[in-house]
Write a protein that holds these residues in place. Structure first.
Motif, PDB file in Angstrom:
ATOM      1  N   UNK A  67      -9.669 -10.098  -3.103  1.00 18.98           N
ATOM      2  CA  UNK A  67      -9.361 -10.627  -4.441  1.00 18.98           C
ATOM      3  C   UNK A  67      -9.935  -9.714  -5.538  1.00 18.98           C
ATOM      4  N   UNK A  68     -11.108  -9.123  -5.289  1.00 15.43           N
ATOM      5  CA  UNK A  68     -11.682  -8.193  -6.277  1.00 15.43           C
ATOM      6  C   UNK A  68     -10.773  -6.973  -6.430  1.00 15.43           C
ATOM      7  N   UNK A  69     -10.349  -6.400  -5.286  1.00 17.11           N
ATOM      8  CA  UNK A  69      -9.462  -5.225  -5.343  1.00 17.11           C
ATOM      9  C   UNK A  69      -8.153  -5.603  -6.037  1.00 17.11           C
ATOM     10  N   UNK A  70      -7.639  -6.803  -5.750  1.00 17.01           N
ATOM     11  CA  UNK A  70      -6.393  -7.234  -6.375  1.00 17.01           C
ATOM     12  C   UNK A  70      -6.552  -7.399  -7.887  1.00 17.01           C
ATOM     13  N   UNK A  71      -7.676  -8.003  -8.305  1.00 14.37           N
ATOM     14  CA  UNK A  71      -7.934  -8.163  -9.746  1.00 14.37           C
ATOM     15  C   UNK A  71      -8.031  -6.797 -10.421  1.00 14.37           C
ATOM     16  N   UNK A  72      -8.676  -5.848  -9.749  1.00 13.80           N
ATOM     17  CA  UNK A  72      -8.767  -4.487 -10.307  1.00 13.80           C
ATOM     18  C   UNK A  72      -7.373  -3.862 -10.401  1.00 13.80           C
ATOM     19  N   UNK A  73      -6.512  -4.122  -9.409  1.00 14.70           N
ATOM     20  CA  UNK A  73      -5.147  -3.588  -9.429  1.00 14.70           C
ATOM     21  C   UNK A  73      -4.365  -4.153 -10.618  1.00 14.70           C
ATOM     22  N   UNK A  74      -4.494  -5.462 -10.847  1.00 14.18           N
ATOM     23  CA  UNK A  74      -3.800  -6.091 -11.978  1.00 14.18           C
ATOM     24  C   UNK A  74      -4.349  -5.534 -13.298  1.00 14.18           C
ATOM     25  N   UNK A  75      -5.676  -5.397 -13.370  1.00 19.83           N
ATOM     26  CA  UNK A  75      -6.293  -4.807 -14.567  1.00 19.83           C
ATOM     27  C   UNK A  75      -5.780  -3.397 -14.801  1.00 19.83           C
ATOM     28  N   UNK A  76      -5.643  -2.633 -13.713  1.00 19.43           N
ATOM     29  CA  UNK A  76      -5.199  -1.254 -13.861  1.00 19.43           C
ATOM     30  C   UNK A  76      -3.712  -1.160 -14.211  1.00 19.43           C
ATOM     31  N   UNK A  77      -2.920  -2.118 -13.756  1.00 19.72           N
ATOM     32  CA  UNK A  77      -1.518  -2.177 -14.187  1.00 19.72           C
ATOM     33  C   UNK A  77      -1.463  -2.371 -15.705  1.00 19.72           C
ATOM     34  N   UNK A  78      -2.323  -3.259 -16.219  1.00 22.43           N
ATOM     35  CA  UNK A  78      -2.373  -3.480 -17.667  1.00 22.43           C
ATOM     36  C   UNK A  78      -2.743  -2.194 -18.402  1.00 22.43           C
ATOM     37  N   UNK A 121      -6.517   2.278  -5.068  1.00 22.49           N
ATOM     38  CA  UNK A 121      -5.656   2.539  -3.901  1.00 22.49           C
ATOM     39  C   UNK A 121      -6.505   2.889  -2.675  1.00 22.49           C
ATOM     40  N   UNK A 122      -7.634   3.578  -2.900  1.00 25.09           N
ATOM     41  CA  UNK A 122      -8.547   3.894  -1.788  1.00 25.09           C
ATOM     42  C   UNK A 122      -9.148   2.597  -1.237  1.00 25.09           C
ATOM     43  N   UNK A 123      -9.623   1.720  -2.142  1.00 29.81           N
ATOM     44  CA  UNK A 123     -10.203   0.441  -1.706  1.00 29.81           C
ATOM     45  C   UNK A 123      -9.159  -0.423  -0.999  1.00 29.81           C
ATOM     46  N   UNK A 124      -7.912  -0.394  -1.517  1.00 29.82           N
ATOM     47  CA  UNK A 124      -6.805  -1.155  -0.913  1.00 29.82           C
ATOM     48  C   UNK A 124      -6.569  -0.670   0.521  1.00 29.82           C
ATOM     49  N   UNK A 125      -6.586   0.652   0.699  1.00 26.63           N
ATOM     50  CA  UNK A 125      -6.389   1.236   2.025  1.00 26.63           C
ATOM     51  C   UNK A 125      -7.521   0.864   2.977  1.00 26.63           C
ATOM     52  N   UNK A 126      -8.773   0.961   2.467  1.00 30.23           N
ATOM     53  CA  UNK A 126      -9.939   0.606   3.290  1.00 30.23           C
ATOM     54  C   UNK A 126      -9.863  -0.863   3.696  1.00 30.23           C
ATOM     55  N   UNK A 127      -9.522  -1.713   2.730  1.00 29.38           N
ATOM     56  CA  UNK A 127      -9.420  -3.154   2.991  1.00 29.38           C
ATOM     57  C   UNK A 127      -8.364  -3.439   4.060  1.00 29.38           C
ATOM     58  N   UNK A 128      -7.236  -2.732   3.977  1.00 31.44           N
ATOM     59  CA  UNK A 128      -6.160  -2.934   4.945  1.00 31.44           C
ATOM     60  C   UNK A 128      -6.611  -2.512   6.343  1.00 31.44           C
ATOM     61  N   UNK A 129      -7.238  -1.332   6.436  1.00 39.14           N
ATOM     62  CA  UNK A 129      -7.698  -0.831   7.733  1.00 39.14           C
ATOM     63  C   UNK A 129      -8.746  -1.750   8.347  1.00 39.14           C
ATOM     64  N   UNK A 188       0.837  -1.208   0.000  1.00 38.71           N
ATOM     65  CA  UNK A 188       0.000   0.000   0.000  1.00 38.71           C
ATOM     66  C   UNK A 188       0.868   1.253   0.000  1.00 38.71           C
ATOM     67  N   UNK A 189       1.920   1.243   0.845  1.00 40.67           N
ATOM     68  CA  UNK A 189       2.813   2.394   0.962  1.00 40.67           C
ATOM     69  C   UNK A 189       3.540   2.651  -0.367  1.00 40.67           C
ATOM     70  N   UNK A 190       4.082   1.593  -0.973  1.00 39.48           N
ATOM     71  CA  UNK A 190       4.765   1.753  -2.268  1.00 39.48           C
ATOM     72  C   UNK A 190       3.779   2.257  -3.317  1.00 39.48           C
ATOM     73  N   UNK A 191       2.534   1.770  -3.261  1.00 38.28           N
ATOM     74  CA  UNK A 191       1.495   2.216  -4.188  1.00 38.28           C
ATOM     75  C   UNK A 191       1.233   3.707  -4.056  1.00 38.28           C
ATOM     76  N   UNK A 192       1.127   4.170  -2.811  1.00 37.52           N
ATOM     77  CA  UNK A 192       0.840   5.598  -2.571  1.00 37.52           C
ATOM     78  C   UNK A 192       2.006   6.464  -3.066  1.00 37.52           C
ATOM     79  N   UNK A 212     -11.872 -11.981   2.161  1.00 41.15           N
ATOM     80  CA  UNK A 212     -11.138 -12.662   1.088  1.00 41.15           C
ATOM     81  C   UNK A 212     -11.687 -12.247  -0.284  1.00 41.15           C
ATOM     82  N   UNK A 213     -13.025 -12.213  -0.419  1.00 36.89           N
ATOM     83  CA  UNK A 213     -13.632 -11.839  -1.698  1.00 36.89           C
ATOM     84  C   UNK A 213     -13.269 -10.407  -2.078  1.00 36.89           C
ATOM     85  N   UNK A 214     -13.481  -9.483  -1.134  1.00 36.03           N
ATOM     86  CA  UNK A 214     -13.216  -8.069  -1.405  1.00 36.03           C
ATOM     87  C   UNK A 214     -11.740  -7.883  -1.761  1.00 36.03           C
TER      88      UNK A 214
END
Lengths: 228, 228
Positions: free
Chosen positions: A161-172, A125-133, A91-95, A157-159
């Motif tokens: 994996x969804x955020x992670x899939x969106x992150x991979x999609x956004x990297x693409x 990144x907002x969803x990633x932060x919320x998920x972490x908190x 998350x920190x590297x992402x920010x 776990x579902x949320x």
């Protein structure tokens, strides 16, 4: 949809693809794009930090964090701390990486936040932060009651994996956007650099697919999905 | 990771997002891009068929095919035929849509298959076709033995969701690529059309997320995951 197979072969593939992706992103940004700088008159060197940090952070380290319950043979409590700390680093590297994109835009007179990549990136990144908190509060400190944790865990776990899939999609999206800009400025569409960027993107997508498959494969230990 | 919740609210969201996405893709390609043509001297009208068919085919109809087991209150045998036929239509529209992109490129002197979107697109349509053929042979005709079907079904579901997620990711790449081309040719980066395209992409991504959540929610009927 849990798969009755060992996660070990899948996590091995994740490691191999992760190492390949990291080598390729450095090769691209150092050899082809000229390396990195924070304060410079040659502004693209600031931008080059962005793809490296976003790939190594939310994608590679984030992926390792997701599969840490499956890839490591350690006690549950230790794996939980590793999961939490790796996601925190990701998350920190992402920010920081997103900040470098804004820094590059601002110093180069380029508009911020007009593209799908930037919109989705801010969302992720907002969803990633919320998920972490939420994960920290619900499962680490102070932590929910055991019965509530059991109910919450599948959603965590579902949320995740969804955020992670969106992150991979956004990297693409990021790879495609940057390469399209370069090609519009004259880079050869079938040249070495274009091929390298597209292959890095394909490896990144494959990495994401294998992270998800590892995550939904059978647990390595019987207590892996116990709520405490 | 199965969620112990009813799929009905999620499938309702899928329908609403799907209708919104279809309206938006037509609004974009008719109102802003000038509509469609097969034989024309104004080649971009050929291209306009591509995003419409790919969105309505593999994404919208493909998504409905995936959730048909959850969204419909019909006999299992009927839902299986609907699942198979909808995916067949989605695949066919996808193939025709991809052909129009080649036709546009060839008639306009634009290179084929140099971008990440095109690479991933060919990969996804091939995987979609393989998944459809394997599904037909294993679960429809002639069909595997009951015990083998039970073992194969989680892999069919996983592979299907992975291919679907890649399709949604590649649709996002397509939106970003086309809009970047238009912006490089002078389209306003914060103009109405750019906002419409980005919002259509965001709705498409949300549609995909809700399809996946619907698919992994609890079955509507007790026999939904029976192997026959």
């Amino acid at each position: 949809m849990a798969l009755g197979v060992s996660p070990i072969p899948f996590t091995l593939v994740v490691y191999i693809l992760g190492v390949a992706a990291i080598i390729m992103i450095f090769l691209w940004n150092i050899h082809f794009r000229g390396g990195f700088a924070w304060n410079t008159s040659h502004k693209p060197l600031i931008f080059n930090i962005h793809p490296v940090l976003l790939l190594i952070g939310p994608i590679i380290i984030g992926g390792e964090a997701i599969i840490s319950y499956k890839s490591l043979r350690l006690k549950k409590e230790i794996k939980k701390v590793i999961h939490l700390v790796l996601h925190g680093i990701a998350l920190l590297l992402g920010i920081i990486g997103i900040y470098t994109a804004f820094k590059f835009h601002n110093e180069s007179g380029i508009k911020n936040l007009y593209s799908l990549h930037s919109w989705l990136g801010i969302g992720v990144i907002v969803l990633y932060g919320i998920q972490w908190l939420f994960g920290f509060v619900m499962f680490f400190y102070p932590g929910l009651k055991s019965s509530l944790r059991s109910k919450t865990l599948p959603w965590h776990a579902l949320f995740g994996l969804v955020v992670y899939a969106l992150a991979v999609g956004n990297a693409s999206l990021g790879f495609l956007e940057k390469l399209t800009f370069l090609e519009n400025s004259g880079l050869a569409k079938n040249g070495t650099e274009a091929l390298l960027v597209n292959f890095t993107a394909m490896i990144t997508i494959l990495y994401g697919v294998f992270v998800v498959i590892s995550a939904i494969s059978s647990p390595t230990g019987a207590d892996d999905y116990a709520p405490i």
